[in-house]
Design a protein around this motif. Structure first.
Motif, PDB file in Angstrom:
ATOM      1  N   MET A 325     -49.806  10.917 -20.226  1.00  0.00           N
ATOM      2  CA  MET A 325     -49.792   9.586 -20.826  1.00  0.00           C
ATOM      3  C   MET A 325     -50.964   8.779 -20.284  1.00  0.00           C
ATOM      4  SD  MET A 325     -47.097   9.284 -22.792  1.00  0.00           S
ATOM      5  CE  MET A 325     -46.905  10.943 -23.345  1.00  0.00           C
ATOM      6  N   ASN A 326     -51.195   7.611 -20.884  1.00  0.00           N
ATOM      7  CA  ASN A 326     -52.248   6.716 -20.414  1.00  0.00           C
ATOM      8  C   ASN A 326     -51.676   5.301 -20.399  1.00  0.00           C
ATOM      9  OD1 ASN A 326     -54.619   4.864 -20.608  1.00  0.00           O
ATOM     10  ND2 ASN A 326     -55.730   6.810 -20.583  1.00  0.00           N
ATOM     11  N   LEU A 327     -51.937   4.592 -19.311  1.00  0.00           N
ATOM     12  CA  LEU A 327     -51.445   3.213 -19.186  1.00  0.00           C
ATOM     13  C   LEU A 327     -52.583   2.267 -19.548  1.00  0.00           C
ATOM     14  CD1 LEU A 327     -49.085   1.355 -18.107  1.00  0.00           C
ATOM     15  CD2 LEU A 327     -50.337   1.341 -15.946  1.00  0.00           C
ATOM     16  N   ILE A 328     -52.403   1.552 -20.646  1.00  0.00           N
ATOM     17  CA  ILE A 328     -53.446   0.641 -21.131  1.00  0.00           C
ATOM     18  C   ILE A 328     -53.123  -0.772 -20.639  1.00  0.00           C
ATOM     19  CG2 ILE A 328     -54.579  -0.271 -23.195  1.00  0.00           C
ATOM     20  CD1 ILE A 328     -54.856   2.607 -23.567  1.00  0.00           C
ATOM     21  N   THR A 329     -54.134  -1.462 -20.143  1.00  0.00           N
ATOM     22  CA  THR A 329     -53.942  -2.839 -19.682  1.00  0.00           C
ATOM     23  C   THR A 329     -54.882  -3.765 -20.438  1.00  0.00           C
ATOM     24  OG1 THR A 329     -53.393  -2.034 -17.491  1.00  0.00           O
ATOM     25  CG2 THR A 329     -54.006  -4.352 -17.644  1.00  0.00           C
ATOM     26  N   VAL A 330     -54.321  -4.881 -20.900  1.00  0.00           N
ATOM     27  CA  VAL A 330     -55.125  -5.967 -21.473  1.00  0.00           C
ATOM     28  C   VAL A 330     -54.875  -7.150 -20.548  1.00  0.00           C
ATOM     29  CG1 VAL A 330     -55.450  -7.468 -23.488  1.00  0.00           C
ATOM     30  CG2 VAL A 330     -54.736  -5.093 -23.815  1.00  0.00           C
ATOM     31  N   ALA A 331     -55.909  -7.649 -19.871  1.00  0.00           N
ATOM     32  CA  ALA A 331     -55.660  -8.671 -18.851  1.00  0.00           C
ATOM     33  C   ALA A 331     -56.736  -9.755 -18.864  1.00  0.00           C
ATOM     34  CB  ALA A 331     -55.612  -8.013 -17.473  1.00  0.00           C
ATOM     35  N   GLY A 332     -56.362 -10.949 -18.440  1.00  0.00           N
ATOM     36  CA  GLY A 332     -57.321 -12.050 -18.332  1.00  0.00           C
ATOM     37  C   GLY A 332     -56.598 -13.352 -18.102  1.00  0.00           C
ATOM     38  N   CYS A 369     -49.254  -4.515 -20.295  1.00  0.00           N
ATOM     39  CA  CYS A 369     -49.480  -3.092 -20.019  1.00  0.00           C
ATOM     40  C   CYS A 369     -48.581  -2.287 -20.941  1.00  0.00           C
ATOM     41  CB  CYS A 369     -49.059  -2.722 -18.600  1.00  0.00           C
ATOM     42  SG  CYS A 369     -49.979  -3.539 -17.350  1.00  0.00           S
ATOM     43  N   PHE A 370     -49.095  -1.197 -21.441  1.00  0.00           N
ATOM     44  CA  PHE A 370     -48.241  -0.313 -22.232  1.00  0.00           C
ATOM     45  C   PHE A 370     -48.750   1.114 -22.133  1.00  0.00           C
ATOM     46  CE2 PHE A 370     -51.155   0.069 -25.801  1.00  0.00           C
ATOM     47  CZ  PHE A 370     -51.918  -1.078 -25.669  1.00  0.00           C
ATOM     48  N   VAL A 371     -47.844   2.036 -22.471  1.00  0.00           N
ATOM     49  CA  VAL A 371     -48.153   3.453 -22.298  1.00  0.00           C
ATOM     50  C   VAL A 371     -48.265   4.130 -23.659  1.00  0.00           C
ATOM     51  CG1 VAL A 371     -47.330   5.627 -21.303  1.00  0.00           C
ATOM     52  CG2 VAL A 371     -46.945   3.482 -20.077  1.00  0.00           C
ATOM     53  N   VAL A 372     -49.354   4.869 -23.832  1.00  0.00           N
ATOM     54  CA  VAL A 372     -49.546   5.677 -25.054  1.00  0.00           C
ATOM     55  C   VAL A 372     -49.903   7.105 -24.621  1.00  0.00           C
ATOM     56  CG1 VAL A 372     -50.355   3.734 -26.473  1.00  0.00           C
ATOM     57  CG2 VAL A 372     -52.021   5.109 -25.222  1.00  0.00           C
TER      58      VAL A 372
END
Ligand code: ADP
Ligand code: ASP
Ligand code: MG
Length: 488
Positions: A325-332, A369-372
């Motif tokens: 899996m990959n943990l995607i982060t969108v942050a700011g 954060c979410f996992v795809v």
């Protein structure tokens, strides 16, 4: 009337085929005794065959024009050995040899075209990867005939009508139901055991499709629901669904009963024993699904029903892990003020067709954060960078990135609903083992708590959680403190 599905290892060797014949004979006699006779068999390819076919197709796409010939020879031998051991009738054997050769000629031609094109399309891959089931079904039907049953192989392309989503097609229920009933019921009525190819189907116009890797379980459930059978049996190489994968947690135990919901969660989060969609067709018609061991047929296995029995102590039923899996982060820091960030994030993800397995948003709203699956990570990140181009330029969003080598460990049990302290127990277990939990989430169904860990920590996490909930101990002997969820 029942459907019985046999997986790759159950048809992996001549001995296994012989064992399957005994099991089918026994079940056919039992069904006859109930006054509702009828057994439909669904078979996977012999173990390892689907991988061999796919490997050859991929090598052909890469320009290797001869590798498929090596596979053809070993595939022919693999099937011939079984026929040679179990089928005495010369004309049966000759007919089987012809059918293997036909399939393998088709395979050779397909690999040849793939090599010329230099490309393997999902549509082409489905044709190649389904050939294993199309060899196994005639072989199993002949083995059943040799053991005294009347059996006939049927290609599921005649029965299961799907959409054109190659590599993971979905059945079109009404058409499939009509075809299954029309084709299979007369056979059953005249005392024939249909032996159906698992894994494959075809579009309405006849283009071959597959239901996704491990999809023969799903085939059995689709056929079972179409015929409204009394039970769908999944015959495999373990004693039913267990508290964890016994290959990773050696002291895992078999579970006597599970609900559809629990098994769906387990399968979705990686428990390979059942294809994730298997219970979907069963739920609607409330058909019980039983998971049984071909190599220990007297073991009761696991019964999967709408509402599983509970003795109040089996709060946590089982644990599983899904890898790659990959943990995607969108942050700011500026995200807080921008409306609709979450909606736009998941909109962009949906546009590339990626499957989100877990979401965790911090209450500060400064990151999502979410996992795809790892396989869709690059596409997802590119889509998000496109969607948030302006926000990135203005530094409302500072970063969009992915983290590889991610796994989700899922703790599953319907009884977890409303039981306080369970999450604490889970975290005590992993903390004691020095495992760093990267993210957590409670599943929307509340039958699941999930944590994200890196590759190196998966096995230890599974074992630690299995231990703290005493899943290796029979339910009635577990200490109430652990099972009720109080902090250990
Ligand atoms: P088949 O070829 O019969 O479809 P699979 O290999 O697809 O069999 O699935 C059976 C395997 O699933 C078992 O050998 C076991 O290692 C694995 N497995 C993973 N999780 C579980 C679980 N919770 N219970 C039982 N088996 C599991
Ligand atoms: N043979 C197919 C696979 O290996 C389907 C199955 O075994 O269920 O994925
Ligand atoms: Mg399987």
């Amino acid at each position: 009337m029942i459907v019985m599905k046999f997986g790759g290892t159950s048809v992996g060797t001549a001995d296994a085929f012989a064992q399957v014949a005994e099991i089918v004979k026994h079940q056919a006699a039992q069904q006859a005794a109930t006054g509702k006779p009828g057994v439909v068999v669904v078979t996977s390819a012999m173990s390892g065959v689907t991988n061999m076919l796919i490997e050859a197709a991929q090598k052909a796409a890469g320009g290797d024009e001869s590798f498929h010939q090596v596979q053809e020879d070993s595939l022919l031998l693999k099937h011939q050995v079984v026929a040679g051991r179990l089928i005495e009738d010369g004309s049966e054997r000759a007919a089987l040899t012809r059918s293997f050769e036909e399939r393998l000629t088709e395979f050779g031609r397909l690999c040849g075209s793939i090599a010329v094109l230099g490309e393997l399309t999902p549509r082409g891959l489905d044709v190649v990867s389904g050939l294993g089931e199309r060899m196994a079904a005639p072989l199993l039907a002949a083995v059943l005939r040799a053991s005294g049953l009347r059996a006939e192989a049927i290609d599921a392309t005649e029965l299961i009508v799907t959409d054109a989503l190659f590599g993971g097609a979905a059945p079109i229920d009404e058409l499939t139901e009509a075809r299954c009933r029309e084709r299979l019921l007369p056979m059953l009525q005249s005392g024939i055991v249909p032996v159906v190819t698992g894994f494959i189907g075809a579009t309405e116009s006849g283009v071959p499709t597959t239901l996704g890797r491990g999809g023969s379980d799903y085939s059995a459930a689709i056929v079972g629901a179409a015929l409204d059978v009394d039970e769908i049996q999944i015959w495999t190489d373990v004693n039913g669904v267990m508290t964890a994968d016994p290959r990773i947690v050696p002291n895992a135990r078999s579970l006597h009963q599970l609900s559809y919901e629990e098994v769906a969660e387990l399968a979705y989060y990686g428990a390979k024993v059942l294809h994730p969609k298997t219970v979907t067709p069963a739920i609607e018609k409330k058909i019980p699904v039983r998971v049984l061991n071909t190599f220990e047929p007297a073991h009761p296995g696991t019964l999967i029903v709408e509402k599983a029995e509970s003795d109040g102590r089996g709060t946590v039923k089982a644990i599983t892990a899904i890898r790659s899996m990959n943990l995607i982060t969108v942050a700011g820091r500026g995200m807080m003020g921008v409306p609709g960030i979450a909606a736009r994030t998941f909109g962009a993800v949906a546009n590339v067709g990626a499957n989100v397995l877990m979401i965790s948003q911090s209450s500060s709203e400064q990151s999502i954060c979410f996992v795809v699956p790892e396989s869709s990570a690059d596409e997802v990140i590119a889509a998000l960078r496109g969607e948030f181009q302006r926000e990135l330029e203005r530094h409302y969003i500072d970063e969009i990135h992915g983290m590889s080598h991610i796994n989700i460990v899922a703790v599953v049990g319907s009884g977890m609903r409303g039981t306080p302290g369970l999450a604490a127990n889970v975290f005590t277990a992993v903390a004691r083992s020095g495992i760093n939990v990267i993210a957590i989430a409670q599943g929307s169904s509340e039958a699941n708590i999930s944590l994200v860990v890196i590759d190196a920590d998966v096995t230890a996490s599974l074992r630690a959680i299995h231990d703290i909930f005493e899943l290796h101990v029979p339910t009635e002997q577990r200490s109430p403190a652990h099972t009720a969820g109080a902090t250990a």
